[in-house]
Scaffold this active site. Structure first.
Site, short mmCIF file in Angstrom:
data_model
loop_
_atom_site.label_atom_id
_atom_site.label_comp_id
_atom_site.label_asym_id
_atom_site.label_seq_id
_atom_site.Cartn_x
_atom_site.Cartn_y
_atom_site.Cartn_z
N ASP A 299 -28.95 -72.08 -41.36
CA ASP A 299 -29.77 -71.39 -40.35
C ASP A 299 -29.01 -70.42 -39.46
O ASP A 299 -29.44 -70.13 -38.35
CB ASP A 299 -30.43 -72.46 -39.46
N GLU B 56 -29.88 -76.78 -47.76
CA GLU B 56 -30.29 -77.38 -46.48
C GLU B 56 -31.57 -76.70 -45.97
O GLU B 56 -31.66 -76.23 -44.83
CB GLU B 56 -29.18 -77.29 -45.42
N GLU C 45 -31.63 -70.41 -34.45
CA GLU C 45 -31.57 -71.10 -35.75
C GLU C 45 -32.93 -71.51 -36.29
O GLU C 45 -33.17 -71.48 -37.50
CB GLU C 45 -30.64 -72.31 -35.66
N HIS D 201 -21.95 -76.20 -28.12
CA HIS D 201 -21.80 -74.74 -28.23
C HIS D 201 -23.12 -73.98 -28.30
O HIS D 201 -23.14 -72.76 -28.30
CB HIS D 201 -20.99 -74.39 -29.47
N ARG E 35 -26.42 -71.82 -28.04
CA ARG E 35 -26.78 -70.72 -27.13
C ARG E 35 -27.68 -71.17 -25.98
O ARG E 35 -27.52 -70.75 -24.85
CB ARG E 35 -27.53 -69.64 -27.92
N HIS F 33 -15.34 -74.95 -28.48
CA HIS F 33 -15.73 -73.82 -29.33
C HIS F 33 -15.12 -72.53 -28.74
O HIS F 33 -15.13 -72.35 -27.52
CB HIS F 33 -17.26 -73.74 -29.34
C1 UD1 Z 1 -22.78 -69.74 -34.84
C2 UD1 Z 1 -24.21 -69.93 -35.32
C3 UD1 Z 1 -24.73 -71.33 -34.99
C4 UD1 Z 1 -23.75 -72.41 -35.44
C5 UD1 Z 1 -22.38 -72.10 -34.91
C6 UD1 Z 1 -21.42 -73.10 -35.47
C7 UD1 Z 1 -25.65 -67.94 -35.27
C8 UD1 Z 1 -26.57 -67.13 -34.47
N1 UD1 Z 1 -25.10 -69.00 -34.66
O1 UD1 Z 1 -22.81 -69.74 -33.42
O2 UD1 Z 1 -25.95 -71.54 -35.64
O3 UD1 Z 1 -24.18 -73.63 -34.93
O4 UD1 Z 1 -21.99 -70.78 -35.33
O5 UD1 Z 1 -20.22 -73.12 -34.79
O6 UD1 Z 1 -25.41 -67.65 -36.41
N2 UD1 Z 1 -15.33 -67.18 -32.24
C9 UD1 Z 1 -13.96 -67.06 -32.43
N3 UD1 Z 1 -13.42 -67.60 -33.58
C10 UD1 Z 1 -14.16 -68.22 -34.52
C11 UD1 Z 1 -15.55 -68.35 -34.31
C12 UD1 Z 1 -16.12 -67.82 -33.17
O7 UD1 Z 1 -13.26 -66.51 -31.61
O8 UD1 Z 1 -13.61 -68.67 -35.52
C13 UD1 Z 1 -15.93 -66.62 -31.00
C14 UD1 Z 1 -16.01 -65.07 -31.04
O9 UD1 Z 1 -15.83 -64.57 -29.75
C15 UD1 Z 1 -17.45 -64.84 -31.48
C16 UD1 Z 1 -18.14 -65.98 -30.75
O10 UD1 Z 1 -17.25 -67.10 -30.84
O11 UD1 Z 1 -17.93 -63.57 -31.12
C17 UD1 Z 1 -19.52 -66.33 -31.22
O12 UD1 Z 1 -19.60 -66.55 -32.61
P1 UD1 Z 1 -21.06 -66.49 -33.32
O13 UD1 Z 1 -20.89 -66.78 -34.76
O14 UD1 Z 1 -21.76 -65.23 -32.95
O15 UD1 Z 1 -21.86 -67.63 -32.61
P2 UD1 Z 1 -21.63 -69.19 -32.53
O16 UD1 Z 1 -21.98 -69.57 -31.14
O17 UD1 Z 1 -20.33 -69.54 -33.09
N1 UDP Z 2 -16.27 -79.66 -36.68
C1 UDP Z 2 -14.94 -79.36 -36.98
N2 UDP Z 2 -14.04 -79.19 -35.95
C2 UDP Z 2 -14.41 -79.30 -34.65
C3 UDP Z 2 -15.78 -79.56 -34.37
C4 UDP Z 2 -16.69 -79.73 -35.40
O1 UDP Z 2 -14.57 -79.28 -38.14
O2 UDP Z 2 -13.55 -79.12 -33.77
C5 UDP Z 2 -17.23 -79.81 -37.81
C6 UDP Z 2 -18.17 -80.99 -37.77
O3 UDP Z 2 -17.60 -82.12 -38.38
C7 UDP Z 2 -19.37 -80.48 -38.56
C8 UDP Z 2 -19.37 -79.01 -38.28
O4 UDP Z 2 -18.08 -78.69 -37.76
O5 UDP Z 2 -19.16 -80.63 -39.96
C9 UDP Z 2 -20.43 -78.69 -37.29
O6 UDP Z 2 -20.32 -77.36 -36.94
P1 UDP Z 2 -20.89 -76.79 -35.60
O7 UDP Z 2 -21.09 -77.89 -34.62
O8 UDP Z 2 -19.99 -75.66 -35.24
O9 UDP Z 2 -22.26 -76.15 -36.07
P2 UDP Z 2 -23.72 -76.75 -36.29
O10 UDP Z 2 -23.65 -77.89 -37.22
O11 UDP Z 2 -24.23 -77.13 -34.92
O12 UDP Z 2 -24.47 -75.58 -36.82
#
Ligand code: UD1
Ligand code: UDP
Length: 384
Positions: A98, A120, A134, A211, A213, A244
């Site tokens: 999602d 999924e 999502e 984490h 939104r 995060h």
């Molecule tokens: C995204 C997904 C969310 C998922 C989450 C898992 C969308 C809209 N959201 O949210 O569904 O639950 O990932 O973690 O697709 N960043 C880093 N390094 C990384 C990853 C992220 O620095 O490896 C920072 C960056 O500043 C980036 C920000 O996090 O711009 C946001 O990342 P983004 O993928 O837009 O949103 P998430 O909140 O991570």
């Molecule tokens: N996870 C990880 N390292 C962390 C926190 C979470 O590997 O520090 C794993 C967790 O076990 C799960 C996945 O990340 O498999 C969940 O991802 P996240 O919470 O980022 O996204 P969501 O599932 O909410 O979309």
């Protein structure tokens, strides 16, 4: 016969963790030629997973920017995949879950009239903005997809209610459990030094991950306040909180909890460390989707920092409780499980509503059936 070309597309940590077992399964399959395109919506968090599962992508769009918006991500994924899909022309694209990568990749494939398989599929909170974006991403992916791999019967029912043809829905379990079973080991040694030193027998270890939104800002500050109160009250509690990297999350969490005794604020953990941390923890406090699926099979209670969940199975079974995001809710729910043994025991049930570790194999079998490699639809997929 030339092989059927399958392109798996993903971009964030949770998609990578849950697609990894399937990528490994497809690699072994004699009918398919499996390729991988990552969008790089996440960077370090994606790379940690690719490294653990030893997956080298064939394409990497490398789109992540600090503080990216939903618009940035959607546009950059679509633009990048126009070239990749134009070049690859796979027989099927697989997307997961999602995220914005999921939705934009499914749309890109549709523009090329390439069938999409949604892994999924069918999770629904029935609340448009929770989780945001999502809930709508997965509904849109459902509209764009031709076949749907539902992790549970409940997810399948959701899809059928939306008019999806039952012949195109396969109940497979969730690949999260496949990944978990590959990763959790009794004699695991943590890579993260502070976890290596942690005495899990002496302390009640609470793992925190948040984490979403819709929790940015005031709700996240309130969650941190609840955690602070509990840690100050219970001297034998240690909180492990891999934060995060999103600046919207980090700023609030560090402002509220940095320097607090017995609160370990860490960088995101490698999946192997995180999964093994959950398996040794006392309980988990999280708004994560994946964690709600993993923790029940480890017998760990999860307090969910949301008002609604699209994963009702473990709530019904009693291992997961949806508690909201106020400081009072966090404090009272944690207090109860820390103090009342019978309340803890009632939640600490080892359950597998999300799968038995065989989901990737079932998805591969579903793909074989879809591509007419077998005449009979295997019974395990639910009626079709
Ligand atoms: C995204 C997904 C969310 C998922 C989450 C898992 C969308 C809209 N959201 O949210 O569904 O639950 O990932 O973690 O697709 N960043 C880093 N390094 C990384 C990853 C992220 O620095 O490896 C920072 C960056 O500043 C980036 C920000 O996090 O711009 C946001 O990342 P983004 O993928 O837009 O949103 P998430 O909140 O991570
Ligand atoms: N996870 C990880 N390292 C962390 C926190 C979470 O590997 O520090 C794993 C967790 O076990 C799960 C996945 O990340 O498999 C969940 O991802 P996240 O919470 O980022 O996204 P969501 O599932 O909410 O979309």
């Amino acid at each position: 016969m030339s092989k059927i070309r399958i392109l798996s597309i993903f971009g964030t940590r949770p998609e990578a963790i849950k697609m990894a077992p399937l990528v490994l399964e497809l690699k072994k399959n004699k009918w398919f030629s499996s390729r991988v395109a990552v969008t790089g919506q996440h960077r370090e968090m994606l790379d940690q997973v690719l490294e653990q599962f030893d997956i080298t992508p064939d394409y990497d769009l490398d789109i992540m920017r600090q503080g990216q918006t939903l618009f940035d991500t959607t546009i950059r994924v679509l633009r990048g995949l126009e070239d990749v899909l134009g070049r690859e022309r796979p027989h099927m694209v697989l997307v997961h879950g999602d995220t914005t990568t999921t939705f934009a990749a499914a749309l890109a494939a549709f523009y090329y009239r390439i069938p999409v398989g949604h892994v999924e599929a069918g999770l629904r909170s029935f609340a448009r903005y929770f989780p945001f974006p999502e809930e709508i991403n997965r509904r849109l992916a459902g509209v764009l997809a031709e076949i749907h791999f539902a992790p549970t019967n409940n997810a399948r029912e959701n899809l059928l209610r939306e008019g999806i043809d039952p012949r195109h829905v396969f109940v497979t379990g969730n690949t999260a459990i496949d990944a978990l079973l590959m990763t959790v080991q009794p004699d695991y040694v943590f890579a993260e030094p502070s976890l290596k030193e942690l005495d899990f027998a002496k302390y009640q270890v609470i793992v925190v991950e948040t984490h979403r939104r819709e929790n940015w800002g005031a709700p996240m500050a309130a969650i941190c306040e609840g955690i602070r109160t509990v840690v100050r009250k219970h001297q034998d509690v240690i909180v492990v909180f891999p934060v995060h990297p999103n600046p919207a999350v980090r700023t609030v969490v560090y402002r509220e909890l940095q320097g607090e005794p017995r609160v370990l604020l860490l960088s995101p953990l490698a999946y192997s460390d995180f999964a093994n941390l959950m398996s040794r923890a006392y309980l988990i406090l999280s708004d994560s989707g994946g964690v709600q699926e993993e923790a029940p099979s480890l017998g760990k209670p999860v307090l969910v920092l949301r008002d609604v969940t699209e994963r009702p199975e473990a709530v019904a079974a009693g291992t997961v409780a949806v508690i909201g995001t106020t400081a009072e809710a966090v404090e009272s729910a944690l207090d109860r499980l820390l103090v009342k043994q019978e309340a803890y025991d009632a939640m600490a049930l080892a359950l597998n509503p999300y799968g038995d570790g065989q989901a990737a194999r079932r998805i591969a079998a579903g793909l074989e059936y879809y591509f007419d490699l077998h005449r009979e639809r295997p019974e395990e997929f639910g009626r079709g």
